[in-house]
Design a protein around this motif. Structure first.
Motif, short mmCIF file in Angstrom:
data_model
loop_
_atom_site.label_atom_id
_atom_site.label_comp_id
_atom_site.label_asym_id
_atom_site.label_seq_id
_atom_site.Cartn_x
_atom_site.Cartn_y
_atom_site.Cartn_z
N GLU A 21 0.86 -1.18 0.00
CA GLU A 21 0.00 0.00 0.00
C GLU A 21 0.89 1.23 0.00
O GLU A 21 1.98 1.22 0.57
N GLU A 22 0.41 2.29 -0.63
CA GLU A 22 1.24 3.48 -0.80
C GLU A 22 1.75 4.04 0.52
O GLU A 22 2.93 4.39 0.64
N GLN A 23 0.89 4.13 1.52
CA GLN A 23 1.31 4.71 2.80
C GLN A 23 2.37 3.85 3.49
O GLN A 23 3.28 4.38 4.14
N VAL A 24 2.25 2.55 3.35
CA VAL A 24 3.26 1.64 3.91
C VAL A 24 4.59 1.86 3.20
O VAL A 24 5.65 1.96 3.84
N PHE A 25 4.54 1.96 1.89
CA PHE A 25 5.73 2.20 1.07
C PHE A 25 6.43 3.50 1.47
O PHE A 25 7.65 3.52 1.71
N LEU A 26 5.66 4.57 1.58
CA LEU A 26 6.23 5.87 1.92
C LEU A 26 6.81 5.86 3.33
O LEU A 26 7.88 6.45 3.59
#
Length: 214
Positions: A21-26
């Motif tokens: 997920e994008e937030q996890v990645f960031l």
């Protein structure tokens, strides 16, 4: 030439957002920077141009906050669109001379090199640094050809721009690089797949600092 200090390259994170997920990645990227990552390359092989720009913009917000250079893999258009500090070009990407004409002198250009001949061409064409490898087999989707540490040392001796080792490197196997005058190590899996990216970065940074001290 682009403005890249040798010390900026000690721990070079190449990102991989697959299955995240994008937030996890960031969050992984920011925690890794807090743990000692000194430069970040965003690498996205599957995204559309618009998706790549949107994600790179968010990553750049993080790297700017921590004063860490952002390099965009392959895509000069994306790098320029988001105001990234640099672009990294492989042997099948745009020639470095052509890229330099487009991006000007201020943007950092990195080059993937596996041989002394490729390193000399990259340097003469205007590259600022090299990624050399793969030292070990990797688990990323990128097609890898192994490069011996002897070849890495020959590359370091052949050209004056900094070289960074890449390919399957972990905190436990950096010893193979002993005696190679590299500027830093590039990692993907050892950080991106870690549950605690801050701790993973801290351990890798400590391992590289010990290697430099030998």
């Amino acid at each position: 030439m682009g403005n890249l200090r040798r010390e900026d390259q000690k721990l070079y994170l190449v990102t991989n957002s697959d299955g995240m997920e994008e937030q996890v990645f960031l969050k992984k990227i920011e925690n890794a920077i807090k743990g000692g990552v000194t430069i970040v390359q965003i690498r996205e092989k599957e995204k559309t141009t618009r998706q790549y720009i949107e994600l790179a913009t968010k990553v750049h917000e993080i790297t700017l906050k921590h004063d860490v250079p952002l390099i965009v893999d392959d895509r000069i258009d994306v790098a320029m669109a988001v105001g990234a500090e640099g672009v990294h070009l492989g042997q099948s990407d745009m020639p470095i001379k052509t890229a330099r004409k487009i991006v000007g002198e201020k943007m950092i250009i990195g080059a993937t090199c596996k041989t002394v001949a490729q390193a000399k061409e990259a340097y003469e064409s205007g590259a600022d640094y090299m990624g050399v490898g793969a030292i070990y087999p990797t688990t990323t989707k990128v097609k890898t050809v192994l490069t011996s540490v002897d070849t890495l040392k020959e590359i370091c001796a052949a050209v004056p721009i900094p070289a960074n080792a890449i390919g399957g490197l972990t905190k436990d196997n950096l010893g193979i690089l002993t005696g190679a005058p590299i500027a830093g190590i590039c990692v993907v899996t050892a950080i991106m797949k870690a549950d605690d990216t801050k701790k993973a970065a801290e351990e890798l940074r400590s391992a590289f600092d010990r290697l430099e001290a030998i």
